[in-house]
Design a protein around this motif. Structure first.
Motif, PDB file in Angstrom:
ATOM      1  N   ILE A   1      28.245  60.524  40.603  1.00  0.00           N
ATOM      2  CA  ILE A   1      29.506  60.928  41.240  1.00  0.00           C
ATOM      3  C   ILE A   1      30.684  60.410  40.403  1.00  0.00           C
ATOM      4  CG2 ILE A   1      30.973  60.565  43.265  1.00  0.00           C
ATOM      5  CD1 ILE A   1      28.404  60.512  44.946  1.00  0.00           C
ATOM      6  N   ALA A   2      30.576  59.150  39.947  1.00  0.00           N
ATOM      7  CA  ALA A   2      31.638  58.576  39.111  1.00  0.00           C
ATOM      8  C   ALA A   2      31.738  59.318  37.784  1.00  0.00           C
ATOM      9  CB  ALA A   2      31.362  57.099  38.874  1.00  0.00           C
ATOM     10  N   LEU A   3      30.582  59.735  37.231  1.00  0.00           N
ATOM     11  CA  LEU A   3      30.586  60.480  35.963  1.00  0.00           C
ATOM     12  C   LEU A   3      31.274  61.838  36.150  1.00  0.00           C
ATOM     13  CD1 LEU A   3      29.695  60.746  33.013  1.00  0.00           C
ATOM     14  CD2 LEU A   3      27.499  61.620  33.836  1.00  0.00           C
ATOM     15  N   SER A   4      31.006  62.481  37.265  1.00  0.00           N
ATOM     16  CA  SER A   4      31.662  63.766  37.531  1.00  0.00           C
ATOM     17  C   SER A   4      33.181  63.589  37.615  1.00  0.00           C
ATOM     18  CB  SER A   4      31.119  64.357  38.843  1.00  0.00           C
ATOM     19  OG  SER A   4      31.772  65.566  39.143  1.00  0.00           O
ATOM     20  N   ALA A   5      33.609  62.490  38.235  1.00  0.00           N
ATOM     21  CA  ALA A   5      35.050  62.219  38.333  1.00  0.00           C
ATOM     22  C   ALA A   5      35.647  61.968  36.947  1.00  0.00           C
ATOM     23  CB  ALA A   5      35.286  61.023  39.241  1.00  0.00           C
ATOM     24  N   ALA A   6      34.881  61.255  36.099  1.00  0.00           N
ATOM     25  CA  ALA A   6      35.373  61.002  34.735  1.00  0.00           C
ATOM     26  C   ALA A   6      35.485  62.309  33.950  1.00  0.00           C
ATOM     27  CB  ALA A   6      34.442  60.022  34.015  1.00  0.00           C
ATOM     28  N   HIS A   7      34.510  63.202  34.145  1.00  0.00           N
ATOM     29  CA  HIS A   7      34.571  64.508  33.462  1.00  0.00           C
ATOM     30  C   HIS A   7      35.755  65.328  33.954  1.00  0.00           C
ATOM     31  CE1 HIS A   7      30.117  64.688  31.955  1.00  0.00           C
ATOM     32  NE2 HIS A   7      30.858  63.793  31.329  1.00  0.00           N
ATOM     33  N   ASP A   8      36.075  65.189  35.245  1.00  0.00           N
ATOM     34  CA  ASP A   8      37.255  65.910  35.759  1.00  0.00           C
ATOM     35  C   ASP A   8      38.524  65.463  35.041  1.00  0.00           C
ATOM     36  OD1 ASP A   8      35.769  67.376  37.514  1.00  0.00           O
ATOM     37  OD2 ASP A   8      36.156  66.086  39.244  1.00  0.00           O
ATOM     38  N   LYS A   9      38.591  64.172  34.688  1.00  0.00           N
ATOM     39  CA  LYS A   9      39.774  63.661  33.980  1.00  0.00           C
ATOM     40  C   LYS A   9      39.853  64.202  32.555  1.00  0.00           C
ATOM     41  CE  LYS A   9      39.983  59.323  36.576  1.00  0.00           C
ATOM     42  NZ  LYS A   9      39.848  57.857  36.522  1.00  0.00           N
TER      43      LYS A   9
ATOM     44  N   LEU B   1      29.088  55.281  31.664  1.00  0.00           N
ATOM     45  CA  LEU B   1      28.309  55.710  32.828  1.00  0.00           C
ATOM     46  C   LEU B   1      27.018  56.408  32.401  1.00  0.00           C
ATOM     47  CD1 LEU B   1      31.286  56.975  35.010  1.00  0.00           C
ATOM     48  CD2 LEU B   1      29.741  55.092  35.587  1.00  0.00           C
ATOM     49  N   GLU B   2      27.086  57.237  31.363  1.00  0.00           N
ATOM     50  CA  GLU B   2      25.878  57.924  30.894  1.00  0.00           C
ATOM     51  C   GLU B   2      24.841  56.908  30.417  1.00  0.00           C
ATOM     52  OE1 GLU B   2      28.084  62.051  29.436  1.00  0.00           O
ATOM     53  OE2 GLU B   2      27.533  60.513  28.002  1.00  0.00           O
ATOM     54  N   ALA B   3      25.292  55.859  29.725  1.00  0.00           N
ATOM     55  CA  ALA B   3      24.359  54.827  29.256  1.00  0.00           C
ATOM     56  C   ALA B   3      23.728  54.094  30.443  1.00  0.00           C
ATOM     57  CB  ALA B   3      25.099  53.840  28.348  1.00  0.00           C
ATOM     58  N   GLU B   4      24.536  53.815  31.466  1.00  0.00           N
ATOM     59  CA  GLU B   4      24.005  53.118  32.645  1.00  0.00           C
ATOM     60  C   GLU B   4      23.022  53.999  33.411  1.00  0.00           C
ATOM     61  OE1 GLU B   4      27.970  50.331  33.425  1.00  0.00           O
ATOM     62  OE2 GLU B   4      27.443  51.909  34.844  1.00  0.00           O
ATOM     63  N   ILE B   5      23.313  55.296  33.512  1.00  0.00           N
ATOM     64  CA  ILE B   5      22.396  56.213  34.201  1.00  0.00           C
ATOM     65  C   ILE B   5      21.066  56.301  33.450  1.00  0.00           C
ATOM     66  CG2 ILE B   5      22.014  58.648  34.763  1.00  0.00           C
ATOM     67  CD1 ILE B   5      25.050  58.793  35.381  1.00  0.00           C
ATOM     68  N   ASN B   6      21.150  56.413  32.129  1.00  0.00           N
ATOM     69  CA  ASN B   6      19.906  56.483  31.336  1.00  0.00           C
ATOM     70  C   ASN B   6      19.065  55.221  31.502  1.00  0.00           C
ATOM     71  OD1 ASN B   6      20.566  59.021  30.366  1.00  0.00           O
ATOM     72  ND2 ASN B   6      21.566  58.221  28.521  1.00  0.00           N
TER      73      ASN B   6
ATOM     74  N   ILE C   1      13.763  53.850  45.527  1.00  0.00           N
ATOM     75  CA  ILE C   1      14.809  54.476  46.343  1.00  0.00           C
ATOM     76  C   ILE C   1      16.161  53.813  46.067  1.00  0.00           C
ATOM     77  CG2 ILE C   1      15.620  54.812  48.712  1.00  0.00           C
ATOM     78  CD1 ILE C   1      12.677  55.082  49.546  1.00  0.00           C
ATOM     79  N   GLU C   2      16.116  52.494  45.928  1.00  0.00           N
ATOM     80  CA  GLU C   2      17.362  51.755  45.637  1.00  0.00           C
ATOM     81  C   GLU C   2      17.955  52.196  44.297  1.00  0.00           C
ATOM     82  OE1 GLU C   2      18.610  47.173  44.575  1.00  0.00           O
ATOM     83  OE2 GLU C   2      16.886  47.511  45.895  1.00  0.00           O
ATOM     84  N   LEU C   3      17.097  52.357  43.287  1.00  0.00           N
ATOM     85  CA  LEU C   3      17.579  52.783  41.968  1.00  0.00           C
ATOM     86  C   LEU C   3      18.116  54.217  42.012  1.00  0.00           C
ATOM     87  CD1 LEU C   3      14.726  51.283  39.754  1.00  0.00           C
ATOM     88  CD2 LEU C   3      17.094  50.499  39.876  1.00  0.00           C
ATOM     89  N   GLN C   4      17.442  55.067  42.795  1.00  0.00           N
ATOM     90  CA  GLN C   4      17.928  56.454  42.911  1.00  0.00           C
ATOM     91  C   GLN C   4      19.304  56.499  43.564  1.00  0.00           C
ATOM     92  OE1 GLN C   4      14.616  58.137  45.032  1.00  0.00           O
ATOM     93  NE2 GLN C   4      13.571  58.808  43.161  1.00  0.00           N
ATOM     94  N   ASP C   5      19.529  55.627  44.534  1.00  0.00           N
ATOM     95  CA  ASP C   5      20.850  55.574  45.174  1.00  0.00           C
ATOM     96  C   ASP C   5      21.918  55.125  44.170  1.00  0.00           C
ATOM     97  OD1 ASP C   5      19.832  56.411  47.564  1.00  0.00           O
ATOM     98  OD2 ASP C   5      19.645  54.398  48.440  1.00  0.00           O
ATOM     99  N   GLN C   6      21.544  54.162  43.314  1.00  0.00           N
ATOM    100  CA  GLN C   6      22.502  53.704  42.290  1.00  0.00           C
ATOM    101  C   GLN C   6      22.839  54.835  41.315  1.00  0.00           C
ATOM    102  OE1 GLN C   6      21.337  50.012  40.365  1.00  0.00           O
ATOM    103  NE2 GLN C   6      20.584  49.153  42.293  1.00  0.00           N
ATOM    104  N   ILE C   7      21.818  55.607  40.946  1.00  0.00           N
ATOM    105  CA  ILE C   7      22.062  56.732  40.032  1.00  0.00           C
ATOM    106  C   ILE C   7      22.985  57.757  40.685  1.00  0.00           C
ATOM    107  CG2 ILE C   7      20.964  58.731  38.937  1.00  0.00           C
ATOM    108  CD1 ILE C   7      18.567  56.954  38.347  1.00  0.00           C
ATOM    109  N   LYS C   8      22.759  58.006  41.970  1.00  0.00           N
ATOM    110  CA  LYS C   8      23.595  58.981  42.674  1.00  0.00           C
ATOM    111  C   LYS C   8      25.064  58.562  42.645  1.00  0.00           C
ATOM    112  CE  LYS C   8      24.051  61.319  47.145  1.00  0.00           C
ATOM    113  NZ  LYS C   8      23.490  61.429  48.528  1.00  0.00           N
ATOM    114  N   VAL C   9      25.327  57.282  42.879  1.00  0.00           N
ATOM    115  CA  VAL C   9      26.701  56.777  42.866  1.00  0.00           C
ATOM    116  C   VAL C   9      27.318  56.929  41.479  1.00  0.00           C
ATOM    117  CG1 VAL C   9      28.104  54.681  43.066  1.00  0.00           C
ATOM    118  CG2 VAL C   9      26.339  55.184  44.773  1.00  0.00           C
ATOM    119  N   LYS C  10      26.546  56.600  40.448  1.00  0.00           N
ATOM    120  CA  LYS C  10      27.088  56.675  39.078  1.00  0.00           C
ATOM    121  C   LYS C  10      27.304  58.121  38.646  1.00  0.00           C
ATOM    122  CE  LYS C  10      25.426  52.169  37.572  1.00  0.00           C
ATOM    123  NZ  LYS C  10      26.808  51.608  37.570  1.00  0.00           N
TER     124      LYS C  10
END
Length: 256
Positions: free
Chosen positions: A244-252, A212-217, A233-242
């Protein structure tokens, strides 16, 4: 900090000391290595030392044999590696784990600090008395974390702090410490998993976090080049989604 500091932190009895330089020819004799692998070992190793052997009679911990015979651990080895500049260290570590039939705690010298590598092994299905790796080695560098985290890692390593049911549980304890060091590099918290399954869950989450970090970068780079506002704007929305997923991965990564 040096590889010797990591070896000293293990707190091994004097009877475990070996301190022998390993000849490259002994490693290159492995039947599965390609010509490129043999060149990597020949050209990339500056010094490989067999620092210690942890045998049942020296530490009072029994050897391990799985009920189905898939794993046999009569002893554990500790080795230190000095690789030459520019060497593909990750590949070399994998080759060394494959070349040695026993589980090894491999400590490599790096400018930023020691790098530790462990790998679980099982008996080969196709070759009698040979072993194969369960999965790629787990590596973590002390130089990637703040000094207090590095100190916590060293404090977790002593032999008398590992599970002592048999040599497999000792090695799983060192695996948990190495995974915890990698986790600390990602989220800044060093905590040991209590079971091998918990460590494997953290490893899976680490892989997901790295992806996810590689995709965000990559998306951030795209935004900097993009001229069209709707596309930005479309790219910023994609980053926002990723994110959120990165935060969930860090929680694990955090232990319950």
């Amino acid at each position: 900090m040096t590889p010797d500091d990591v070896v000293d932190a293990l707190g091994l009895p004097a009877d475990c000391a070996v301190d022998v330089r390993v000849p490259k020819t002994q490693l290159q004799a492995h039947s599965d290595f390609s010509a490129a692998d043999r060149r990597l070992l020949q050209d990339g190793i500056d010094t490989l030392r067999w620092a210690a052997a942890i045998r049942p009679d020296a530490v009072g911990i029994p050897a391990y044999t799985a009920p189905d015979g898939s794993r046999r651990i009569p002893e554990l080895h500790v080795m230190t590696l000095r690789a030459r500049t520019g060497t593909k260290l990750t590949r070399m570590e994998e080759l060394l784990h494959r070349a040695v039939p026993y589980p090894i705690l491999l400590v490599s010298e790096q400018e930023s600090g020691p790098r530790v590598s462990v790998a679980l092994k099982r008996m080969s299905h196709g070759r009698n008395d040979e072993v194969t790796l369960d999965s790629p080695p787990v590596t973590a560098s002390v130089g990637d974390v703040p000094a207090p985290v590095g100190d916590a890692f060293l404090s977790a390593l002593p032999l008398d702090r590992q599970p002592r049911s048999d040599l497999s549980t000792v090695y799983e304890g060192w695996l948990a410490s190495t995974v915890a060091l990698r986790v600390a590099a990602a989220i800044g918290e060093f905590a040991l998993a209590g079971t091998l399954d918990a460590s494997q869950t953290q490893l899976t989450a680490l892989t997901e976090s790295s992806r996810l970090e590689a995709e965000i970068n990559k998306l951030v780079t795209q935004i900097k080049k993009e001229k069209q506002i709707p596309r930005r704007i479309e790219l910023q929305d994609q980053i926002k989604v990723k994110r959120i997923a990165l935060s969930a991965a860090h929680d694990k990564l955090r232990l319950a």
